[in-house]
Motif scaffolding. Structure first.
Motif, PDB file in Angstrom:
ATOM      1  N   TYR A  62      42.585  45.860  34.928  1.00  0.00           N
ATOM      2  CA  TYR A  62      43.462  45.655  36.082  1.00  0.00           C
ATOM      3  C   TYR A  62      43.846  46.982  36.719  1.00  0.00           C
ATOM      4  CZ  TYR A  62      44.204  40.677  35.352  1.00  0.00           C
ATOM      5  OH  TYR A  62      44.023  39.324  35.242  1.00  0.00           O
ATOM      6  N   PHE A  88      45.726  43.722  40.538  1.00  0.00           N
ATOM      7  CA  PHE A  88      44.498  42.970  40.760  1.00  0.00           C
ATOM      8  C   PHE A  88      43.395  43.417  39.822  1.00  0.00           C
ATOM      9  CE2 PHE A  88      44.495  46.591  43.606  1.00  0.00           C
ATOM     10  CZ  PHE A  88      43.213  47.111  43.492  1.00  0.00           C
ATOM     11  N   TYR A 104      40.571  39.346  42.161  1.00  0.00           N
ATOM     12  CA  TYR A 104      41.632  38.402  41.831  1.00  0.00           C
ATOM     13  C   TYR A 104      42.964  39.134  41.882  1.00  0.00           C
ATOM     14  CZ  TYR A 104      44.752  35.560  38.978  1.00  0.00           C
ATOM     15  OH  TYR A 104      45.831  34.846  38.516  1.00  0.00           O
ATOM     16  N   LEU A 105      43.815  38.733  42.802  1.00  0.00           N
ATOM     17  CA  LEU A 105      45.149  39.308  42.938  1.00  0.00           C
ATOM     18  C   LEU A 105      46.084  38.541  42.014  1.00  0.00           C
ATOM     19  CD1 LEU A 105      47.144  41.220  44.310  1.00  0.00           C
ATOM     20  CD2 LEU A 105      47.287  39.579  46.205  1.00  0.00           C
ATOM     21  N   ARG A 106      46.444  39.147  40.913  1.00  0.00           N
ATOM     22  CA  ARG A 106      47.264  38.471  39.904  1.00  0.00           C
ATOM     23  C   ARG A 106      48.740  38.479  40.267  1.00  0.00           C
ATOM     24  NH1 ARG A 106      46.434  37.091  34.351  1.00  0.00           N
ATOM     25  NH2 ARG A 106      48.452  36.512  33.511  1.00  0.00           N
ATOM     26  N   TRP A 159      40.238  47.313  49.036  1.00  0.00           N
ATOM     27  CA  TRP A 159      39.271  46.314  48.587  1.00  0.00           C
ATOM     28  C   TRP A 159      37.990  46.359  49.407  1.00  0.00           C
ATOM     29  CZ3 TRP A 159      43.191  41.684  48.523  1.00  0.00           C
ATOM     30  CH2 TRP A 159      44.037  41.817  47.410  1.00  0.00           C
ATOM     31  N   VAL A 185      43.820  34.411  44.994  1.00  0.00           N
ATOM     32  CA  VAL A 185      45.207  34.568  44.565  1.00  0.00           C
ATOM     33  C   VAL A 185      45.704  33.186  44.150  1.00  0.00           C
ATOM     34  CG1 VAL A 185      46.211  34.232  46.877  1.00  0.00           C
ATOM     35  CG2 VAL A 185      47.464  35.552  45.157  1.00  0.00           C
TER      36      VAL A 185
END
Length: 156
Positions: free
Chosen positions: A48, A64, A72-74, A100, A108
């Motif tokens: 991450y 992310f 993937y934006l956590r 990005w 998301v």
């Protein structure tokens, strides 16, 4: 607005903001700030990346993970006193334009009951794709079969 990649020197800040994020979105995660700090440390030393956004002071962060096909934006958090001032949209524009790559799918997750978050994600270009449903162990009730109810396989 400026941005920088977060380091372990910012773990306390990220953990506190993560705790506020959990409260604000109504998530049921029971972790305390110290536990969130250790979890964040693990993420930052694995796959991450955390980015902190600042004007004159730190105002937001994004956490992310990038894979071959997607980003993937956590977590995405804007300080409570800076919300509805354009900070979130500007931070997302920086992610889209400066951080990005353009050739990856962006994903998301948002809790469906967090209507403000869902509206925000739609406003910056995300489209509805999937809805996850669940039954928690203590919320199960006796299920009855109805002969008129069609049987569907998962994934149909």
């Amino acid at each position: 607005m400026n941005w920088r990649r977060a380091t372990d020197f910012e773990l306390d800040l990220l953990a506190e903001w993560n705790h506020q994020l959990i409260e604000d979105e109504g998530h049921r995660n029971p972790m305390c700030v110290a536990e969130l700090r250790e979890r964040m440390r693990g993420w930052l030393f694995s796959d991450y990346i955390a980015v902190v956004f600042a004007n004159d002071e730190d105002v937001a962060y994004a956490l992310f993970r990038e894979s071959e096909e997607e980003i993937y934006l956590r977590q995405f958090f804007v300080r409570r006193d800076k919300r509805r001032s354009g900070v979130g949209s500007r931070a997302m524009a920086i992610l889209f334009e400066e951080i990005w790559p353009r050739d990856k799918r962006l994903t998301v997750d948002a809790l469906v009951r967090n209507a403000e978050a869902v509206a925000f994600w739609r406003s910056v270009g995300y489209l509805d794709y999937c809805l996850s449903l669940e039954i928690l162990p203590n919320e199960r009730s006796a299920q009855t079969c109805d002969s008129e109810t069609p049987t569907l396989a998962a994934g149909d």
